[in-house]
Design a protein around this motif. Sequence first.
Motif, PDB file in Angstrom:
ATOM      1  N   GLN A 192     -69.685  -7.083 -22.463  1.00 27.67           N
ATOM      2  CA  GLN A 192     -70.528  -7.651 -23.447  1.00 27.67           C
ATOM      3  C   GLN A 192     -71.727  -7.566 -23.171  1.00 27.67           C
ATOM      4  O   GLN A 192     -72.222  -7.156 -24.712  1.00 27.67           O
ATOM      5  N   ALA A 193     -72.373  -7.309 -22.621  1.00 22.68           N
ATOM      6  CA  ALA A 193     -73.657  -7.584 -22.068  1.00 22.68           C
ATOM      7  C   ALA A 193     -74.175  -5.924 -23.272  1.00 22.68           C
ATOM      8  O   ALA A 193     -75.279  -5.868 -23.971  1.00 22.68           O
TER       9      ALA A 193
ATOM     10  N   ALA B 275     -74.818 -16.303 -15.144  1.00 21.75           N
ATOM     11  CA  ALA B 275     -75.020 -15.015 -15.524  1.00 21.75           C
ATOM     12  C   ALA B 275     -74.165 -14.918 -17.343  1.00 21.75           C
ATOM     13  O   ALA B 275     -75.269 -14.187 -17.809  1.00 21.75           O
ATOM     14  N   PHE B 276     -73.761 -15.546 -17.749  1.00 23.24           N
ATOM     15  CA  PHE B 276     -73.253 -15.566 -18.607  1.00 23.24           C
ATOM     16  C   PHE B 276     -73.813 -16.268 -20.026  1.00 23.24           C
ATOM     17  O   PHE B 276     -74.240 -16.245 -20.982  1.00 23.24           O
ATOM     18  N   GLU B 277     -74.694 -17.828 -19.220  1.00 25.66           N
ATOM     19  CA  GLU B 277     -74.937 -19.005 -19.437  1.00 25.66           C
ATOM     20  C   GLU B 277     -76.699 -17.498 -19.784  1.00 25.66           C
ATOM     21  O   GLU B 277     -77.039 -17.721 -20.966  1.00 25.66           O
ATOM     22  N   LYS B 278     -77.137 -17.115 -19.467  1.00 27.63           N
ATOM     23  CA  LYS B 278     -77.931 -16.282 -19.430  1.00 27.63           C
ATOM     24  C   LYS B 278     -78.713 -14.944 -20.481  1.00 27.63           C
ATOM     25  O   LYS B 278     -79.282 -15.220 -21.714  1.00 27.63           O
ATOM     26  N   PHE B 279     -76.853 -14.752 -20.478  1.00 22.01           N
ATOM     27  CA  PHE B 279     -76.710 -13.668 -21.126  1.00 22.01           C
ATOM     28  C   PHE B 279     -76.500 -14.186 -23.003  1.00 22.01           C
ATOM     29  O   PHE B 279     -76.898 -13.900 -23.605  1.00 22.01           O
ATOM     30  N   VAL B 280     -75.586 -15.225 -23.192  1.00 23.65           N
ATOM     31  CA  VAL B 280     -75.367 -16.166 -24.815  1.00 23.65           C
ATOM     32  C   VAL B 280     -77.212 -16.677 -24.289  1.00 23.65           C
ATOM     33  O   VAL B 280     -77.448 -16.813 -26.023  1.00 23.65           O
TER      34      VAL B 280
ATOM     35  N   ALA C  69     -61.355 -16.745 -19.825  1.00 22.31           N
ATOM     36  CA  ALA C  69     -60.796 -16.093 -18.271  1.00 22.31           C
ATOM     37  C   ALA C  69     -60.600 -17.303 -17.684  1.00 22.31           C
ATOM     38  O   ALA C  69     -60.020 -17.753 -16.145  1.00 22.31           O
ATOM     39  N   SER C  70     -61.368 -18.160 -16.939  1.00 21.71           N
ATOM     40  CA  SER C  70     -61.709 -19.554 -16.420  1.00 21.71           C
ATOM     41  C   SER C  70     -60.948 -20.291 -16.328  1.00 21.71           C
ATOM     42  O   SER C  70     -60.562 -20.565 -14.981  1.00 21.71           O
TER      43      SER C  70
ATOM     44  N   GLY D  37     -74.260 -13.410 -33.617  1.00 20.35           N
ATOM     45  CA  GLY D  37     -73.906 -15.353 -33.109  1.00 20.35           C
ATOM     46  C   GLY D  37     -72.125 -14.929 -32.913  1.00 20.35           C
ATOM     47  O   GLY D  37     -71.987 -15.349 -32.292  1.00 20.35           O
ATOM     48  N   THR D  38     -71.640 -14.360 -34.186  1.00 15.36           N
ATOM     49  CA  THR D  38     -70.000 -14.122 -34.013  1.00 15.36           C
ATOM     50  C   THR D  38     -69.428 -14.026 -33.140  1.00 15.36           C
ATOM     51  O   THR D  38     -69.053 -13.804 -32.232  1.00 15.36           O
ATOM     52  N   LYS D  39     -70.726 -12.008 -32.243  1.00 10.83           N
ATOM     53  CA  LYS D  39     -69.725 -11.981 -31.472  1.00 10.83           C
ATOM     54  C   LYS D  39     -70.093 -12.834 -30.433  1.00 10.83           C
ATOM     55  O   LYS D  39     -69.273 -12.611 -29.123  1.00 10.83           O
ATOM     56  N   ALA D  40     -71.139 -13.775 -29.966  1.00 12.87           N
ATOM     57  CA  ALA D  40     -71.423 -13.843 -29.057  1.00 12.87           C
ATOM     58  C   ALA D  40     -70.581 -15.564 -28.832  1.00 12.87           C
ATOM     59  O   ALA D  40     -69.542 -15.665 -27.743  1.00 12.87           O
ATOM     60  N   MET D  41     -69.918 -16.138 -30.050  1.00 10.91           N
ATOM     61  CA  MET D  41     -69.256 -17.193 -30.124  1.00 10.91           C
ATOM     62  C   MET D  41     -67.339 -16.281 -28.678  1.00 10.91           C
ATOM     63  O   MET D  41     -66.530 -17.013 -28.405  1.00 10.91           O
ATOM     64  N   SER D  42     -67.248 -15.237 -29.751  1.00 10.21           N
ATOM     65  CA  SER D  42     -66.118 -14.854 -29.923  1.00 10.21           C
ATOM     66  C   SER D  42     -66.077 -14.109 -27.709  1.00 10.21           C
ATOM     67  O   SER D  42     -65.721 -14.417 -27.419  1.00 10.21           O
ATOM     68  N   TYR D  43     -67.971 -14.315 -27.372  1.00  9.69           N
ATOM     69  CA  TYR D  43     -67.676 -13.779 -25.820  1.00  9.69           C
ATOM     70  C   TYR D  43     -67.448 -14.833 -25.394  1.00  9.69           C
ATOM     71  O   TYR D  43     -66.396 -15.105 -24.369  1.00  9.69           O
ATOM     72  N   ALA D  44     -68.238 -16.020 -26.103  1.00  8.67           N
ATOM     73  CA  ALA D  44     -67.609 -17.552 -25.097  1.00  8.67           C
ATOM     74  C   ALA D  44     -66.488 -17.674 -24.825  1.00  8.67           C
ATOM     75  O   ALA D  44     -66.276 -18.037 -23.940  1.00  8.67           O
TER      76      ALA D  44
END
Length: 125
Positions: free
Chosen positions: A105-106, A27-32, A70-71, A57-64
């Motif tokens: 995040q989405a 799900a995260f990879e699809k989101f990114v 968390a993982s 891009g900045t927000k996506a990196m922050s989410y990643a």
Amino acid sequence: MSENGHFEIPKEMRSMAEASFDQARAAFEKFVTSAQQTAGSLEERGASVRAGAKDIGTKAMSYAEKNVQASLDYAQSLLHAKDLTEIMRLHSEYVQTQMRSLAEQASEMGQIVSRAAMEAAKPKT
């Protein structure tokens, strides 16, 4: 418990945890991927959109970073689990938290993309 007295996670539990982790990762990879595609198409719209694409891009990196942390925290908590009940509780909490986080995040990313698209669509003055 194993023969040597160490706690071992049953194969069924490990499989369930791996499947849930794989679902969250997918799900995260699809989101990114979606965010990156959107950022790429927005960058093509010109200088006024570059700022919006940079924000995406900045927000996506922050989410990643947040999701990877968390993982890692989850994996570490499993290492310290005392029994199967605790493993089940940790797993349930992790999956629920990650699904909530991915939904937030989405939503945030959708808002950023919408703002960037509106800025790109404005007539130049």
